[in-house]
Design an enzyme around this catalytic site. Structure first.
Site, PDB file in Angstrom:
ATOM      1  N   VAL A  38       0.845  -1.201   0.000  1.00 21.13           N
ATOM      2  CA  VAL A  38       0.000   0.000   0.000  1.00 21.13           C
ATOM      3  C   VAL A  38       0.878   1.247   0.000  1.00 21.13           C
ATOM      4  O   VAL A  38       0.626   2.208  -0.735  1.00 21.13           O
ATOM      5  CB  VAL A  38      -0.943   0.006   1.225  1.00 21.13           C
ATOM      6  CG1 VAL A  38      -1.746   1.302   1.281  1.00 21.13           C
ATOM      7  CG2 VAL A  38      -1.868  -1.199   1.179  1.00 21.13           C
ATOM      8  N   TYR A  39       1.939   1.211   0.835  1.00 20.09           N
ATOM      9  CA  TYR A  39       2.866   2.350   0.882  1.00 20.09           C
ATOM     10  C   TYR A  39       3.464   2.604  -0.503  1.00 20.09           C
ATOM     11  O   TYR A  39       3.509   3.747  -0.976  1.00 20.09           O
ATOM     12  CB  TYR A  39       3.982   2.080   1.893  1.00 20.09           C
ATOM     13  CG  TYR A  39       4.958   3.229   2.038  1.00 20.09           C
ATOM     14  CD1 TYR A  39       4.785   4.194   3.024  1.00 20.09           C
ATOM     15  CD2 TYR A  39       6.046   3.348   1.182  1.00 20.09           C
ATOM     16  CE1 TYR A  39       5.664   5.256   3.157  1.00 20.09           C
ATOM     17  CE2 TYR A  39       6.929   4.407   1.293  1.00 20.09           C
ATOM     18  CZ  TYR A  39       6.733   5.354   2.283  1.00 20.09           C
ATOM     19  OH  TYR A  39       7.607   6.407   2.401  1.00 20.09           O
ATOM     20  N   SER A  85      32.968  18.345  22.678  1.00 20.34           N
ATOM     21  CA  SER A  85      33.286  16.973  23.057  1.00 20.34           C
ATOM     22  C   SER A  85      32.858  16.772  24.506  1.00 20.34           C
ATOM     23  O   SER A  85      32.503  17.734  25.196  1.00 20.34           O
ATOM     24  CB  SER A  85      34.786  16.716  22.933  1.00 20.34           C
ATOM     25  OG  SER A  85      35.216  16.916  21.610  1.00 20.34           O
ATOM     26  N   GLU A 116      22.114   8.220  29.025  1.00 22.30           N
ATOM     27  CA  GLU A 116      21.824   7.848  27.642  1.00 22.30           C
ATOM     28  C   GLU A 116      22.960   6.964  27.140  1.00 22.30           C
ATOM     29  O   GLU A 116      24.127   7.236  27.423  1.00 22.30           O
ATOM     30  CB  GLU A 116      21.724   9.109  26.765  1.00 22.30           C
ATOM     31  CG  GLU A 116      20.703  10.130  27.257  1.00 22.30           C
ATOM     32  CD  GLU A 116      20.879  11.505  26.612  1.00 22.30           C
ATOM     33  OE1 GLU A 116      21.673  11.612  25.658  1.00 22.30           O
ATOM     34  OE2 GLU A 116      20.233  12.460  27.064  1.00 22.30           O
ATOM     35  N   LYS A 118      25.781   5.811  24.869  1.00 27.49           N
ATOM     36  CA  LYS A 118      26.641   6.563  23.941  1.00 27.49           C
ATOM     37  C   LYS A 118      26.742   5.770  22.638  1.00 27.49           C
ATOM     38  O   LYS A 118      27.421   4.749  22.572  1.00 27.49           O
ATOM     39  CB  LYS A 118      28.023   6.781  24.554  1.00 27.49           C
ATOM     40  CG  LYS A 118      28.922   7.698  23.752  1.00 27.49           C
ATOM     41  CD  LYS A 118      30.220   7.975  24.504  1.00 27.49           C
ATOM     42  CE  LYS A 118      31.095   8.919  23.705  1.00 27.49           C
ATOM     43  NZ  LYS A 118      31.532   8.332  22.415  1.00 27.49           N
ATOM     44  N   GLU A 176      22.692  11.348  16.869  1.00 27.18           N
ATOM     45  CA  GLU A 176      23.733  10.474  16.332  1.00 27.18           C
ATOM     46  C   GLU A 176      23.174   9.628  15.201  1.00 27.18           C
ATOM     47  O   GLU A 176      22.167   8.934  15.360  1.00 27.18           O
ATOM     48  CB  GLU A 176      24.250   9.558  17.444  1.00 27.18           C
ATOM     49  CG  GLU A 176      25.597   8.950  17.179  1.00 27.18           C
ATOM     50  CD  GLU A 176      26.756   9.868  17.553  1.00 27.18           C
ATOM     51  OE1 GLU A 176      27.903   9.464  17.297  1.00 27.18           O
ATOM     52  OE2 GLU A 176      26.518  10.960  18.103  1.00 27.18           O
ATOM     53  N   LYS A 292      24.237  13.158  32.023  1.00 24.17           N
ATOM     54  CA  LYS A 292      23.983  14.602  31.981  1.00 24.17           C
ATOM     55  C   LYS A 292      23.213  15.035  33.221  1.00 24.17           C
ATOM     56  O   LYS A 292      22.281  14.339  33.646  1.00 24.17           O
ATOM     57  CB  LYS A 292      23.150  14.965  30.743  1.00 24.17           C
ATOM     58  CG  LYS A 292      23.812  14.640  29.418  1.00 24.17           C
ATOM     59  CD  LYS A 292      22.872  14.950  28.254  1.00 24.17           C
ATOM     60  CE  LYS A 292      23.511  14.572  26.925  1.00 24.17           C
ATOM     61  NZ  LYS A 292      22.580  14.769  25.786  1.00 24.17           N
ATOM     62  N   CYS A 410      51.335 -32.031  12.932  1.00 23.28           N
ATOM     63  CA  CYS A 410      50.755 -31.705  14.236  1.00 23.28           C
ATOM     64  C   CYS A 410      51.871 -31.469  15.256  1.00 23.28           C
ATOM     65  O   CYS A 410      52.757 -32.333  15.413  1.00 23.28           O
ATOM     66  CB  CYS A 410      49.851 -32.847  14.708  1.00 23.28           C
ATOM     67  SG  CYS A 410      49.164 -32.574  16.363  1.00 23.28           S
TER      68      CYS A 410
END
Length: 674
Positions: A38-39, A85, A116, A118, A176, A292, A410
């Site tokens: 359909v899309y 940074s 969060e 990274k 990101e 943070k 061997c």
């Protein structure tokens, strides 16, 4: 030029809205609302209308994600607000010092934090005006980046138009761009077939993709994007990082679902410890946790150093790639006779441990790397017990170095080594090889097999060297007196080992079958086989088609089992084990069917935590997925069941909080077969 009627204009607008909603549901919510067919049909209709009426084309149209012409070059753009940074912390003690530092700086006693993951990708800054994406810029050096808007448009999880009724006149979104692991594997597979250089890791692949001049190439590589902050120059109404994440979701962005609000540094430490292990189940690479301070007012008070914000820090996982120098190359002969080259290296810290050896896999890999004694190499550890050599740095090679040659005989028994047709592995085929015997006995005694405590590699080596055993069955002929005569083995230790060996006779038929070390037969496959073939007599007489008909057992495993039982030495071993009193058939109470039933499992989401009694985590995962279930790495409201083992972590508390059903391993096995 053909004039578009109001009806045509309305239809174009409807199509765009429908396609944008479908994109958002599919790429951000992970909850498709429209069939692909359909899309495609609606997309084609919009494409045709825009082709007929070019005046209707707008930058936010879903058809404008991929540009028609490659860019000649990228323009440099200066960031309005620098992309700083982050300061790094490499352990929890350094994280504690960071908190003490900012508290002294601002004389504040406490704050909550946003954690969060990274993401190992490429930072982007996206600018929207009146809700429309107008620019995408790379981080660059943090002050100036490259404008790659045409490429950014191809990333499906980046909305071309914000999903807000009244969007801000201007907003900058930062996040990101990354390449999911399955896409990384697919891309490298295609490059290998085409004879092109492989990408070293997903981060390099993402960065290289974003700098492609042809946006069609970028579109084919299926990058993803996690948004993590926003800047509203005309509006300071947002008060916290957590509030910003919620706003990003409302705008139509994909925000990492594993972000967490932590009230204390102890909660941050718990989050870090959880993901240090659980990250290996994620579909993307993460190399740490970004911590943070949540409160924006406090962030503003703390401000920045010349390099970093004082209010955030990156808590990195122990390095999983590191350089070192090769001191020696040896070969190791395993229990199946496989000869594996190993690099002995100068000690290096990797993944929280000191590493001195890494696998080179096989002779083909040795040739491909052109690795030599004295070379400087990059080694990698991504969850494996033994690290591997990722690449050689030829520019640091010694001038007198020589290519390494794999041995032809061997190193343990002197037999000529062979490489079977169609295999990459070189093997010793001498069944009397001491290395094969040692490996077989160690495997037999391992925790998942007969679980003989005290029978480790050192004791096994002594038993073999002193010719006290020439097969697994000889273990059951040992006496305390013979064992006590070995170096560093007293009477007490010897009796303890003999008791452990005697106790192993009570282990179940599935464990015995796994302990035999038949190629391709892991402990899950052993359970499947012993459920369908309740004794060694029945199993040894089964044909290849009969074996292969068992759910979860394919042709390759079936052929391997069939061949093993046809070897005379193995038939003799089975007879000796029978005489010794080992369990070579199912006892009624042990018979557990492991043929998964898709009826109860299909479509359900499971999370695993702790150590299960008999199944390894990857084996439990495989059983669930074979039955149509899904296994994820973290608890959420979408989780149906939590499978709980010993030493369950924070997942158990969260599951209890959310009212999620908990299963033991036994419950899971019943559930699979109900």
């Amino acid at each position: 030029m053909t004039i578009a009627t109001p009806e045509i204009q309305q239809r174009v607008q409807q199509l765009r809205q429908q396609l944008q909603k479908a994109n958002y549901a599919y790429y951000v919510l992970d909850n498709p609302i429209m069939e692909d067919s359909v899309y495609d049909q609606l997309y084609r209709e919009l494409q045709d209308l825009e082709s007929q009426y070019p005046i209707l084309i707008t930058p936010d149209s879903p058809t404008q994600r991929v540009g028609d012409q490659p860019a000649a070059q990228f323009n440099s753009i200066r960031h309005n607000i620098p992309l700083y940074s982050l300061e790094n912390a490499f352990n929890l003690q350094e994280l504690q010092k960071w908190e003490e530092r900012w508290q002294r700086y601002d004389q504040v006693s406490n704050s909550d934090y946003v954690c969060e993951l990274k993401i190992d990708g490429s930072a982007l800054a996206l600018t929207y005006e009146d809700g429309i994406l107008i620019r995408g810029v790379t981080r660059g050096d943090g002050i100036t980046g490259e404008e790659i808007t045409q490429n950014v448009r191809t990333i499906r999880s980046i909305p071309l138009k914000l999903t807000l009724e009244n969007p801000p006149s201007r907003v900058e979104i930062r996040g990101e761009a990354f390449l999911p692991l399955n896409e990384f594997d697919r891309l490298n597979g295609e490059r290998k077939q085409a004879g092109e250089p492989l990408f070293a890791n997903p981060r390099n692949a993402a960065a290289g993709t974003l700098r492609q001049l042809d946006s069609k190439v970028v579109s084919e590589r299926r990058l993803q994007f996690f948004a993590y902050t926003l800047h509203l120059p005309e509006d300071n109404s947002l008060s916290s990082q957590w509030e910003s994440l919620e706003w990003l979701k409302k705008m139509g962005f994909l925000v990492n679902p594993n972000c967490q609000l932590c009230p204390t540094l102890e909660a941050v430490a718990d989050y870090f410890r959880h993901w240090e292990t659980a990250r290996h189940d994620l579909p993307y690479m993460t190399d740490g946790v970004v911590v943070k301070i949540n409160d924006y007012a406090l962030q503003n008070q703390l401000g920045f150093t010349q390099k970093f914000p004082r209010w955030a820090i990156a808590l990195k996982y122990p390095a999983e790639e590191a350089p070192t120098r090769v001191k020696e190359i040896i070969v190791n002969v395993g229990r199946t006779g496989a000869v594996t080259p190993m690099a002995i290296m100068e000690p290096v810290h990797l993944g929280g441990t000191i590493v001195q050896r890494a696998t080179l896999h096989n002779s083909d890999r040795v040739s491909e790397l052109d690795i030599r004694v004295g070379d400087t190499v990059i080694i990698r550890k991504a969850g494996e017990i033994i690290p591997e050599v990722l690449r050689v740095l030829p520019e640091l090679r010694l001038p007198n170095s020589r290519p390494y040659q794999m041995p032809s005989h061997c190193p343990e028994c002197g037999s000529t080594l062979v490489r079977p047709v169609g295999e990459a592995v070189t093997r010793c085929v001498n069944s009397s090889c001491p290395a094969i015997l040692r490996g077989s006995v160690v495997h037999w005694a391992s925790r998942d097999a007969l679980d003989i405590r005290g029978l480790g590699e050192k004791i096994v080596s002594l038993l073999v060297e002193n010719e006290l055993i020439t097969s697994i069955a000889d273990l059951y002929q040992l006496t305390p007196e013979k064992v006590a005569a070995l170096d560093r083995m007293g009477t007490k230790s010897a009796q303890k080992l003999i008791n452990a060996i005697e106790g192993s006779k009570r282990q179940s038929w599935p464990r015995v079958l796994y302990g035999l070390g038949i190629r391709y037969v892991g402990n899950v496959t052993a359970k499947l086989l012993t459920d369908n073939f309740p004794s060694v007599e029945v199993l040894s007489q089964a044909s290849v088609p009969t074996l292969a008909s068992v759910y979860g057992v394919g042709e390759e495993i079936a052929q391997s089992v069939f061949d093993w039982f046809k070897i005379v030495e193995n038939q003799t071993l089975i007879e000796q084990l029978k005489i010794a009193g080992l369990q070579l058939e199912n006892i009624a109470s042990q018979a557990v069917s492991l043929t998964p039933s898709s009826g109860n499992i299909a479509g359900k989401t499971f999370v695993l935590t702790g150590t299960l009694p008999t199944l390894k985590r990857n084996e439990a995962k495989a059983l669930i997925e074979k039955a149509g279930g899904k296994v994820t790495g973290s608890i959420s409201s979408k989780t149906d069941y939590l499978v709980v083992g010993e030493e369950a972590g924070s997942k158990l508390a969260k599951a209890q909080e959310l009212g999620i059903t908990q299963l033991s391993e036994a419950d899971l096995l019943k559930f699979l077969t109900n």
